[in-house]
Design a protein around this motif. Structure first.
Motif, PDB file in Angstrom:
ATOM      1  N   CYS A   1      -8.922 -89.365  82.904  1.00 23.46           N
ATOM      2  CA  CYS A   1      -9.650 -88.318  83.457  1.00 23.46           C
ATOM      3  C   CYS A   1      -8.942 -87.138  83.355  1.00 23.46           C
ATOM      4  O   CYS A   1      -7.993 -86.978  82.985  1.00 23.46           O
ATOM      5  N   PHE A   2      -9.730 -85.902  83.838  1.00 20.00           N
ATOM      6  CA  PHE A   2      -9.119 -84.512  83.802  1.00 20.00           C
ATOM      7  C   PHE A   2      -9.854 -84.001  85.101  1.00 20.00           C
ATOM      8  O   PHE A   2     -10.808 -84.207  85.747  1.00 20.00           O
ATOM      9  N   MET A   3      -8.822 -83.126  85.771  1.00 23.28           N
ATOM     10  CA  MET A   3      -9.062 -82.332  86.906  1.00 23.28           C
ATOM     11  C   MET A   3      -8.619 -81.097  86.797  1.00 23.28           C
ATOM     12  O   MET A   3      -7.475 -80.911  86.300  1.00 23.28           O
ATOM     13  N   ARG A   4      -9.490 -80.129  87.548  1.00 25.59           N
ATOM     14  CA  ARG A   4      -8.970 -78.754  87.461  1.00 25.59           C
ATOM     15  C   ARG A   4      -9.563 -78.070  88.458  1.00 25.59           C
ATOM     16  O   ARG A   4     -10.525 -78.198  89.118  1.00 25.59           O
ATOM     17  N   TYR A   5      -8.380 -77.264  89.088  1.00 29.20           N
ATOM     18  CA  TYR A   5      -8.892 -76.244  90.338  1.00 29.20           C
ATOM     19  C   TYR A   5      -8.554 -74.750  89.894  1.00 29.20           C
ATOM     20  O   TYR A   5      -7.529 -74.677  88.968  1.00 29.20           O
ATOM     21  N   SER A   6      -9.218 -73.832  90.422  1.00 25.74           N
ATOM     22  CA  SER A   6      -9.119 -72.512  90.239  1.00 25.74           C
ATOM     23  C   SER A   6      -9.921 -71.584  91.154  1.00 25.74           C
ATOM     24  O   SER A   6     -10.563 -72.210  92.123  1.00 25.74           O
ATOM     25  N   ASP A   7      -9.261 -70.342  91.490  1.00 26.45           N
ATOM     26  CA  ASP A   7      -9.721 -69.396  92.197  1.00 26.45           C
ATOM     27  C   ASP A   7     -10.696 -68.574  91.480  1.00 26.45           C
ATOM     28  O   ASP A   7     -11.364 -67.642  91.836  1.00 26.45           O
ATOM     29  N   THR A   8     -11.014 -68.870  90.339  1.00 20.83           N
ATOM     30  CA  THR A   8     -11.975 -68.229  89.220  1.00 20.83           C
ATOM     31  C   THR A   8     -13.176 -69.134  89.084  1.00 20.83           C
ATOM     32  O   THR A   8     -12.802 -70.521  88.882  1.00 20.83           O
ATOM     33  N   ASP A   9     -14.205 -68.814  89.095  1.00 20.97           N
ATOM     34  CA  ASP A   9     -15.540 -69.838  88.671  1.00 20.97           C
ATOM     35  C   ASP A   9     -15.640 -69.941  87.228  1.00 20.97           C
ATOM     36  O   ASP A   9     -15.974 -69.107  86.524  1.00 20.97           O
ATOM     37  N   PHE A  10     -15.231 -71.164  86.977  1.00 19.27           N
ATOM     38  CA  PHE A  10     -15.117 -71.652  85.276  1.00 19.27           C
ATOM     39  C   PHE A  10     -16.142 -72.491  85.151  1.00 19.27           C
ATOM     40  O   PHE A  10     -16.494 -72.780  83.990  1.00 19.27           O
ATOM     41  N   LEU A  11     -17.009 -72.787  86.134  1.00 18.45           N
ATOM     42  CA  LEU A  11     -18.083 -74.063  85.901  1.00 18.45           C
ATOM     43  C   LEU A  11     -19.343 -73.457  85.309  1.00 18.45           C
ATOM     44  O   LEU A  11     -19.740 -72.430  85.908  1.00 18.45           O
ATOM     45  N   ASN A  12     -19.859 -74.003  84.428  1.00 20.36           N
ATOM     46  CA  ASN A  12     -21.125 -73.766  83.994  1.00 20.36           C
ATOM     47  C   ASN A  12     -22.217 -74.045  84.835  1.00 20.36           C
ATOM     48  O   ASN A  12     -22.266 -75.186  85.130  1.00 20.36           O
ATOM     49  N   LYS A  13     -23.285 -73.393  85.291  1.00 16.41           N
ATOM     50  CA  LYS A  13     -24.063 -73.642  86.428  1.00 16.41           C
ATOM     51  C   LYS A  13     -25.105 -74.458  85.929  1.00 16.41           C
ATOM     52  O   LYS A  13     -25.953 -75.086  86.530  1.00 16.41           O
ATOM     53  N   ASP A  14     -25.855 -74.175  84.662  1.00 16.42           N
ATOM     54  CA  ASP A  14     -26.805 -74.999  84.301  1.00 16.42           C
ATOM     55  C   ASP A  14     -26.450 -75.717  82.692  1.00 16.42           C
ATOM     56  O   ASP A  14     -26.694 -75.079  81.597  1.00 16.42           O
ATOM     57  N   PRO A  15     -26.225 -76.964  82.695  1.00 14.64           N
ATOM     58  CA  PRO A  15     -25.656 -77.633  81.584  1.00 14.64           C
ATOM     59  C   PRO A  15     -26.795 -78.090  80.700  1.00 14.64           C
ATOM     60  O   PRO A  15     -27.031 -79.285  80.380  1.00 14.64           O
ATOM     61  N   GLY A  16     -27.971 -77.219  80.747  1.00 13.95           N
ATOM     62  CA  GLY A  16     -29.259 -77.721  79.942  1.00 13.95           C
ATOM     63  C   GLY A  16     -28.848 -78.207  78.537  1.00 13.95           C
ATOM     64  O   GLY A  16     -27.789 -77.595  78.009  1.00 13.95           O
TER      65      GLY A  16
END
Length: 335
Positions: free
Chosen positions: A235-250
């Motif tokens: 598995c992989f895990m990441r935390y950050s104070d910067t928003d790195f997540l893609n909101k719409d993975p269409g």
């Protein structure tokens, strides 16, 4: 990877092709997060280069087809000590287009582990691994580690919020086919803690949870740093104070599909080129070794002749031999 292989600009060709397609099609993509976090190569050398390389390339080609369709792939090529097992997976927030871009990058980097027969690469958007044994159910191992980002030291409020966000991600991912993306607002501030947790799809629910719990304990040691990543076997895990997540993975537009096809072809050419380069290197290495063996044999033969008890003298001088005199015969007489 040898210097000869590294000197060939296949990755440069790939990115030039990709850049041309982006400009011509004007495709808007998300963030494939193709930055390399860690490459971990095995310690066992390949068994037979002429068999290992084609097996590896065949595994990568098989996985590529699956990645274009679903963002996940496993494949097996060959048999015996040169068998090759492969796995690749993008994290759950990537679109299919972003996934292909991330995988294309991983696919050009992992061959650098050659001549070792195994390796894994963690990127911020995807993961890839190849071995000569079936590793699909492994979820923890001696190589598990945390990679911390020490750019900023956060306060205790952010630290506590991150702990809660990580705990929430572990629970959510365990109940959501191994993936969770969490945004947790830090009380009294305008910032948030962002967490991504992802298991490989070859794990069952219990193994996934065990992996994430181990990863969460590891990554929490990075606090109060502003960012941390856990690189675990399963598995992989990441935390950050910067928003790195893609909101719409269409899955993207039809033009995005064109990019997927072109990028896939380009990355295939890259790996094919690497395979050819490996083959040339192997041939040259064997040719040099063969010449060295011939040279060593010649030196050995020369030493043997030099050390021989037969010491011939030329230019009219007689040969010195130890001939036992026969009683009753004069020296130089006929026998």
């Amino acid at each position: 990877m040898t210097k000869a292989i590294q000197s060939i600009p296949y990755r440069r060709i790939f990115f030039c092709l990709f850049g041309y397609v982006l400009l011509s099609e004007r495709v808007v993509v998300g963030d494939p997060r193709a930055q390399t976090v860690q490459v971990m190569c095995g310690r066992q050398l390949e068994h037979n280069s002429t068999i290992f390389v084609p097996n590896f390339v065949a595994t990568m080609e098989n996985i590529s087809e699956q990645m274009r369709a679903s963002g996940f792939g496993v494949a097996v090529s060959g048999s015996g000590p040169d068998i090759n097992y492969g796995l690749a997976q993008c994290y759950g927030d990537l679109s299919l287009l972003d996934c292909v871009l991330c995988y294309a990058e991983a696919r050009t980097i992992l061959p650098q582990c050659y001549p070792y027969n195994g390796g894994r690469i963690f990127l911020d958007g995807c993961f890839m691994r190849a071995e000569n044994y079936s590793f699909y159910e492994e979820y923890m191992g001696p190589g598990d580690k945390a990679v911390c980002g020490n750019t900023t030291r956060k306060n205790s409020t952010f630290t506590e919020s991150t702990r809660q966000a990580v705990s929430q991600a572990v629970t959510s991912a365990s109940n959501n086919q191994g993936y969770a993306g969490v945004q947790f607002t830090v009380p009294g501030t305008n910032e948030s803690a962002y967490v991504l947790a992802n298991c490989w799809k070859t794990l069952n629910a219990s193994s996934c949870r065990a992996c994430l719990e181990n990863a969460s304990a590891s990554v929490m040691e990075c606090l109060p740093s502003s960012e941390g990543r856990a690189l675990n076997t399963g598995c992989f895990m990441r935390y950050s104070d910067t928003d790195f997540l893609n909101k719409d993975p269409g899955n993207g537009s039809s033009r995005g599909s064109i990019v997927i096809i072109v990028v896939s072809i380009a990355s295939s050419l890259v790996v094919l080129g690497l395979g050819v380069s490996m083959g040339v290197y192997i041939w040259k290495r064997r040719y040099i070794m063969k010449k060295r063996r011939g040279y060593n044999d010649a030196q050995k033969s020369a030493r043997t002749l030099n050390d021989s008890s037969l010491n011939f003298k030329l230019h009219g001088e007689s040969c010195h031999t130890n001939v036992e005199k026969i009683p009753g015969r004069k020296s130089g007489g006929a026998l």
